[in-house]
Design a protein around this motif. Structure first.
Motif, PDB file in Angstrom:
ATOM      1  N   ASN A 181      10.369  20.356   1.450  1.00  0.00           N
ATOM      2  CA  ASN A 181       9.851  21.043   0.263  1.00  0.00           C
ATOM      3  C   ASN A 181       9.950  20.169  -0.978  1.00  0.00           C
ATOM      4  O   ASN A 181       9.105  20.252  -1.871  1.00  0.00           O
ATOM      5  CB  ASN A 181      10.592  22.355   0.043  1.00  0.00           C
ATOM      6  CG  ASN A 181      10.166  23.428   1.031  1.00  0.00           C
ATOM      7  OD1 ASN A 181       9.070  23.370   1.587  1.00  0.00           O
ATOM      8  ND2 ASN A 181      11.027  24.391   1.265  1.00  0.00           N
ATOM      9  N   MET A 182      10.985  19.319  -1.046  1.00  0.00           N
ATOM     10  CA  MET A 182      11.086  18.382  -2.171  1.00  0.00           C
ATOM     11  C   MET A 182       9.859  17.484  -2.216  1.00  0.00           C
ATOM     12  O   MET A 182       9.297  17.224  -3.282  1.00  0.00           O
ATOM     13  CB  MET A 182      12.333  17.500  -2.020  1.00  0.00           C
ATOM     14  CG  MET A 182      13.657  18.203  -2.060  1.00  0.00           C
ATOM     15  SD  MET A 182      14.979  16.992  -1.821  1.00  0.00           S
ATOM     16  CE  MET A 182      16.362  18.070  -1.457  1.00  0.00           C
ATOM     17  N   SER A 183       9.454  16.987  -1.050  1.00  0.00           N
ATOM     18  CA  SER A 183       8.318  16.057  -0.978  1.00  0.00           C
ATOM     19  C   SER A 183       7.031  16.747  -1.416  1.00  0.00           C
ATOM     20  O   SER A 183       6.238  16.179  -2.176  1.00  0.00           O
ATOM     21  CB  SER A 183       8.180  15.524   0.456  1.00  0.00           C
ATOM     22  OG  SER A 183       9.365  14.866   0.870  1.00  0.00           O
ATOM     23  N   ARG A 184       6.819  17.959  -0.930  1.00  0.00           N
ATOM     24  CA  ARG A 184       5.626  18.707  -1.333  1.00  0.00           C
ATOM     25  C   ARG A 184       5.628  18.959  -2.836  1.00  0.00           C
ATOM     26  O   ARG A 184       4.604  18.835  -3.503  1.00  0.00           O
ATOM     27  CB  ARG A 184       5.573  20.033  -0.577  1.00  0.00           C
ATOM     28  CG  ARG A 184       5.136  19.909   0.866  1.00  0.00           C
ATOM     29  CD  ARG A 184       5.207  21.260   1.532  1.00  0.00           C
ATOM     30  NE  ARG A 184       4.657  21.238   2.889  1.00  0.00           N
ATOM     31  CZ  ARG A 184       4.986  22.117   3.825  1.00  0.00           C
ATOM     32  NH1 ARG A 184       5.865  23.072   3.545  1.00  0.00           N
ATOM     33  NH2 ARG A 184       4.446  22.047   5.024  1.00  0.00           N
ATOM     34  N   LEU A 235      12.597  10.202  -0.178  1.00  0.00           N
ATOM     35  CA  LEU A 235      11.647  10.797  -1.116  1.00  0.00           C
ATOM     36  C   LEU A 235      10.981   9.744  -1.986  1.00  0.00           C
ATOM     37  O   LEU A 235       9.767   9.781  -2.207  1.00  0.00           O
ATOM     38  CB  LEU A 235      12.372  11.815  -1.997  1.00  0.00           C
ATOM     39  CG  LEU A 235      11.528  12.522  -3.068  1.00  0.00           C
ATOM     40  CD1 LEU A 235      10.548  13.493  -2.419  1.00  0.00           C
ATOM     41  CD2 LEU A 235      12.424  13.247  -4.064  1.00  0.00           C
ATOM     42  N   LEU A 236      11.763   8.785  -2.493  1.00  0.00           N
ATOM     43  CA  LEU A 236      11.264   7.839  -3.482  1.00  0.00           C
ATOM     44  C   LEU A 236      10.968   6.449  -2.932  1.00  0.00           C
ATOM     45  O   LEU A 236      10.060   5.773  -3.421  1.00  0.00           O
ATOM     46  CB  LEU A 236      12.273   7.690  -4.627  1.00  0.00           C
ATOM     47  CG  LEU A 236      12.631   8.967  -5.383  1.00  0.00           C
ATOM     48  CD1 LEU A 236      13.703   8.674  -6.410  1.00  0.00           C
ATOM     49  CD2 LEU A 236      11.406   9.564  -6.043  1.00  0.00           C
ATOM     50  N   TYR A 237      11.734   6.015  -1.931  1.00  0.00           N
ATOM     51  CA  TYR A 237      11.662   4.618  -1.489  1.00  0.00           C
ATOM     52  C   TYR A 237      11.118   4.440  -0.081  1.00  0.00           C
ATOM     53  O   TYR A 237      10.840   3.320   0.333  1.00  0.00           O
ATOM     54  CB  TYR A 237      13.050   3.979  -1.574  1.00  0.00           C
ATOM     55  CG  TYR A 237      13.666   4.078  -2.944  1.00  0.00           C
ATOM     56  CD1 TYR A 237      13.271   3.224  -3.965  1.00  0.00           C
ATOM     57  CD2 TYR A 237      14.632   5.029  -3.227  1.00  0.00           C
ATOM     58  CE1 TYR A 237      13.830   3.314  -5.226  1.00  0.00           C
ATOM     59  CE2 TYR A 237      15.193   5.130  -4.488  1.00  0.00           C
ATOM     60  CZ  TYR A 237      14.789   4.271  -5.480  1.00  0.00           C
ATOM     61  OH  TYR A 237      15.333   4.375  -6.735  1.00  0.00           O
ATOM     62  N   GLY A 238      11.019   5.528   0.685  1.00  0.00           N
ATOM     63  CA  GLY A 238      10.384   5.434   1.985  1.00  0.00           C
ATOM     64  C   GLY A 238      11.272   4.993   3.124  1.00  0.00           C
ATOM     65  O   GLY A 238      10.779   4.521   4.140  1.00  0.00           O
ATOM     66  N   THR A 274       4.375  11.074  -0.283  1.00  0.00           N
ATOM     67  CA  THR A 274       3.005  10.633   0.011  1.00  0.00           C
ATOM     68  C   THR A 274       2.613  10.895   1.459  1.00  0.00           C
ATOM     69  O   THR A 274       1.479  10.616   1.843  1.00  0.00           O
ATOM     70  CB  THR A 274       2.842   9.126  -0.273  1.00  0.00           C
ATOM     71  OG1 THR A 274       3.618   8.363   0.682  1.00  0.00           O
ATOM     72  CG2 THR A 274       3.292   8.772  -1.673  1.00  0.00           C
ATOM     73  N   TRP A 275       3.525  11.424   2.279  1.00  0.00           N
ATOM     74  CA  TRP A 275       3.217  11.651   3.692  1.00  0.00           C
ATOM     75  C   TRP A 275       2.135  12.728   3.837  1.00  0.00           C
ATOM     76  O   TRP A 275       2.169  13.748   3.132  1.00  0.00           O
ATOM     77  CB  TRP A 275       4.453  12.107   4.455  1.00  0.00           C
ATOM     78  CG  TRP A 275       5.492  11.037   4.656  1.00  0.00           C
ATOM     79  CD1 TRP A 275       5.554   9.818   4.050  1.00  0.00           C
ATOM     80  CD2 TRP A 275       6.624  11.119   5.514  1.00  0.00           C
ATOM     81  NE1 TRP A 275       6.650   9.126   4.472  1.00  0.00           N
ATOM     82  CE2 TRP A 275       7.335   9.899   5.372  1.00  0.00           C
ATOM     83  CE3 TRP A 275       7.121  12.092   6.373  1.00  0.00           C
ATOM     84  CZ2 TRP A 275       8.510   9.644   6.082  1.00  0.00           C
ATOM     85  CZ3 TRP A 275       8.300  11.839   7.073  1.00  0.00           C
ATOM     86  CH2 TRP A 275       8.975  10.622   6.934  1.00  0.00           C
ATOM     87  N   PRO A 276       1.209  12.547   4.763  1.00  0.00           N
ATOM     88  CA  PRO A 276       0.256  13.626   5.064  1.00  0.00           C
ATOM     89  C   PRO A 276       0.982  14.807   5.701  1.00  0.00           C
ATOM     90  O   PRO A 276       2.112  14.681   6.201  1.00  0.00           O
ATOM     91  CB  PRO A 276      -0.718  12.973   6.038  1.00  0.00           C
ATOM     92  CG  PRO A 276       0.020  11.821   6.633  1.00  0.00           C
ATOM     93  CD  PRO A 276       0.969  11.345   5.584  1.00  0.00           C
ATOM     94  N   SER A 323       0.844  -1.189   0.000  1.00  0.00           N
ATOM     95  CA  SER A 323       0.000   0.000   0.000  1.00  0.00           C
ATOM     96  C   SER A 323       0.880   1.239   0.000  1.00  0.00           C
ATOM     97  O   SER A 323       2.108   1.165   0.182  1.00  0.00           O
ATOM     98  CB  SER A 323      -0.898   0.012   1.241  1.00  0.00           C
ATOM     99  OG  SER A 323      -0.091   0.162   2.407  1.00  0.00           O
ATOM    100  N   MET A 324       0.268   2.393  -0.190  1.00  0.00           N
ATOM    101  CA  MET A 324       1.033   3.641  -0.175  1.00  0.00           C
ATOM    102  C   MET A 324       1.666   3.867   1.189  1.00  0.00           C
ATOM    103  O   MET A 324       2.801   4.349   1.290  1.00  0.00           O
ATOM    104  CB  MET A 324       0.126   4.811  -0.550  1.00  0.00           C
ATOM    105  CG  MET A 324       0.846   6.105  -0.833  1.00  0.00           C
ATOM    106  SD  MET A 324      -0.142   7.256  -1.828  1.00  0.00           S
ATOM    107  CE  MET A 324      -1.464   7.635  -0.680  1.00  0.00           C
TER     108      MET A 324
END
Length: 508
Positions: free
Chosen positions: A180-183, A303-306, A164-166, A155-156
C-alpha cells in the motif's frame, strides 16, 4: 544519516516520503538526504566480476568542466551490484575521491535556467528538477549540457523502486506493509503530474509538448531523484541536487564516506560552491567505495531504491495511531501538552517500532494515549507533567499501554497470513542454497516481508514478557524507594534482572 524518529508525520513510510517532498506537509528529520546509485542492490565486494564501464564521454565532460577525480577512482560495473565507484589502487582514509563543481549539479537553480523562472516559481524542488530531467534527456537529447551524464542514468526498470512496479508485480508484496505504501506514493506523484499538466503545460505547449512530458517519464524522473539525489548544505542554504559521478555510489549501511557541499574551498565556478567526496577508510585495489543511504529499513530501501537486504538490523514497522487518537480521552489537551514538549502535532499520528529497544518516547506516547480522565488527578496540562509519563508510573496504566501496543502489532501481523510466513521461510532457505533460484523482485519482496514479520513477532514477544513482569517490577520499584528488596531470592530474581529496569525506564 540519522535513524528514523520514534514517531512520524503519517501512518506509513510513503506518506512520510511525500511529506518530505512537499513542504505543505511536515518535513521530517530523517529525510535529510536521499541517496542511491540508480536502485542498485547492496553492491558487489572486491573481486566479484568487476567490469569497467565505458564512461569515457562522462569522464571527458567532467574533466572539461572542472571536475577532479582521484586517478585511482573509476566508474565500473559489477556482475552483482550494477554500476558503482571503485578504487583501482590504494586510497588512504580521508582521501579526496572527487570534487564536483556547482555548475555540473542538477538543482532547482539549474531548472530555473532551463525552464524559466515563471514555471519554477510555481513548483517545489523535486518537480522542478523532474521536469528539467525530462527536458534535458528527451527534448534536448544530445544537445543537452548534461547529455554524457544523462546517458549513464538507469531506466525506471533498472532502478526498480517498488512505487514504479506494475500492478502484477505488486502482487509479490501481498502481506507486506509496503504494498500500500508503494501504491500511495505512486498515486501522489501521478497527482503531482496531473496538476502540472493542467496548470502549467496548456499555456506553454511549445516548451512542454505532451508527447515528450508524459506521466511515465515524470515517474522515471521521480525515481531518479528519490534514489540518487542529495540534500546538501552550502553555508545557510540547503539544496536538493543530482551530483554527477558521486551519485553512482552504492549502499553499505556501515559506510561513513564523506559527501558534502562546500562553500569554502577556492574555485572559479559559481563563487566557491562544490561537492566533495572523501573516503571513510583505507581502500585497496578492486574495492568499491561505498556510501550509506542511512539507517534504512527494507521497506524504505525497496520503496525508494529498488532493493532490500536479507539481513537488515535497521528494519522497523510504522504503526498508525489514528484510531487510538480518535478514541482517547482528553485528546485536545494531550496534543497541546505534547506540543509544549516540543513535539510536532503531525508527528503524533504514528510511531516507529524497531526490532531492538524502543526509544523512551514510544512508551511515553502509549501511556499518554491510554490515560483516561479518571487517571488524571487534576485539570490542566500540568497534570500530564506531574505523572512523569517518560517512566512507568502506574501498573494499570502500564498494562493498558502495553496491551494497546500489542493489539496494534497483532493487527498488523494478521495482514501476513501464517501460510505466507511459512512460504517465505522456505523461500529464504532456498535462496541461501541457490541465490539465483528466484528473480530480484521475488527475493526483495520476501526479504522485505520477512523483515516486517520479524520485527512484529519480536515486539510481541517482548510486550508479553513486559506485561508478565509488571507486578514484579513495580514491587521492586517500591522496594528501591525503601532501600530494601523483600522476597527477592535467586529463584525469584529474573536472570536479566537489570534489563527490566531499562525496559520500563525505571533507571535514570
Amino acid at each position: 544519516m540519522r535513524s528514523p524518529p520514534p514517531w512520524r508525520a503519517a501512518a506509513c513510510v510513503a506518506l512520510l516520503v511525500w511529506g518530505a517532498l512537499r513542504p505543505c506537509l511536515v518535513s521530517l528529520p530523517w529525510w535529510r538526504r536521499s541517496r542511491s546509485s540508480g536502485g542498485r542492490r547492496l553492491a558487489a565486494r572486491a573481486g566479484e566480476g568487476l567490469v569497467e564501464v565505458d564512461a569515457s564521454s562522462l569522464a571527458l565532460w567532467l574533466l572539461e568542466h572542472g571536475e577532479q577525480v582521484h586517478p585511482s577512482a573509476r566508474l565500473a560495473f559489477a556482475a552483482r551490484g550494477g554500476r558503482g565507484i571503485w578504487s583501482l589502487g590504494a586510497l588512504e582514509k580521508g582521501a579526496e575521491v572527487a570534487r564536483i563543481p556547482w555548475k555540473l549539479l542538477l538543482t532547482q537553480a539549474s531548472a530555473k535556467k532551463a525552464l524559466g523562472e515563471e514555471v519554477v516559481s510555481q513548483l517545489q524542488e523535486y518537480p522542478c528538477i523532474a521536469l528539467q530531467l525530462i527536458h534535458e534527456k528527451y527534448m534536448l537529447s544530445s544537445k543537452s549540457f548534461w547529455h554524457a551524464y544523462l546517458e549513464m542514468l538507469p531506466s525506471m526498470e533498472e532502478i526498480g523502486a517498488s512505487f514504479t512496479w506494475p500492478e502484477e508485480d505488486l502482487k509479490l508484496l501481498d502481506g507486506s506493509l509496503i504494498k500500500n505504501m508503494s501504491r500511495f506514493l505512486r498515486e501522489k506523484i501521478e497527482e503531482e503530474y496531473l496538476n502540472i499538466a493542467k496548470n502549467i503545460f496548456p499555456s506553454r505547449q511549445e516548451r512542454f509538448p505532451a508527447e515528450v512530458f508524459t506521466k511515465e517519464r515524470f515517474l522515471w524522473a521521480y525515481a531518479v531523484l528519490l534514489s540518487r539525489s542529495f540534500r546538501l548544505r552550502f553555508g545557510n542554504d540547503e539544496v536538493i541536487a543530482l551530483v554527477p559521478f558521486i551519485d553512482f555510489m552504492n549502499h553499505d549501511p556501515d559506510s561513513k564516506a564523506y559527501v558534502s557541499g562546500s562553500a569554502s574551498l577556492p574555485t572559479s565556478l559559481d563563487g566557491s560552491r562544490l561537492v566533495l567526496l572523501k573516503t571513510d577508510r583505507p581502500y585497496g585495489a578492486q574495492e568499491q567505495i561505498f556510501d550509506s543511504y542511512g539507517r534504512r529499513s527494507n521497506d524504505e530501501l525497496l520503496l525508494l531504491y529498488g532493493f532490500s537486504l536479507p539481513q537488515n538490523i535497521h528494519n522497523f514497522v510504522e504503526i498508525s495511531l489514528l484510531e487510538l487518537w480518535a478514541q482517547t480521552d482528553l485528546a485536545p489537551s494531550k496534543k497541546k501538552w505534547l506540543s509544549l514538549q516540543g513535539v510536532d502535532v503531525d508527528e503524533m499520528q504514528s510511531l516507529c517500532l524497531p526490532r531492538g529497544y524502543w526509544p523512551r518516547e514510544t512508551m511515553l506516547l502509549m501511556r499518554l494515549l491510554v490515560l483516561s480522565a479518571r487517571d488524571v488527578s487534576s485539570e490542566g496540562l500540568k497534570a500530564f507533567s506531574d505523572l512523569g509519563l517518560d517512566k512507568a508510573f502506574d501498573p494499570s496504566v502500564e498494562r493498558k499501554a502495553l496491551q494497546a501496543l500489542k493489539g496494534l502489532c497483532t493487527e498488523l501481523l494478521a495482514g501476513c497470513p501464517a501460510a505466507q510466513r511459512r512460504a517465505d521461510a522456505e523461500a529464504r532457505a532456498a535462496i541461501e542454497a541457490e541465490p539465483s533460484g528466484l528473480g530480484p523482485k521475488e527475493r526483495y519482496a520476501i526479504w522485505t516481508r520477512s523483515g516486517e514479520v520479524t520485527v512484529l513477532e519480536t515486539n510481541l514477544r517482548r510486550i508479553d514478557r513486559l506485561i508478565e513482569q509488571i507486578p514484579f517490577v513495580f514491587e521492586l520499584q517500591e522496594a528501591r524507594r525503601r532501600l530494601a528488596f523483600p522476597g527477592l531470592t535467586s529463584e525469584t530474581k529474573p536472570k536479566d534482572f537489570d534489563i527490566f529496569f531499562q525496559e520500563f525506564a525505571l533507571d535514570d
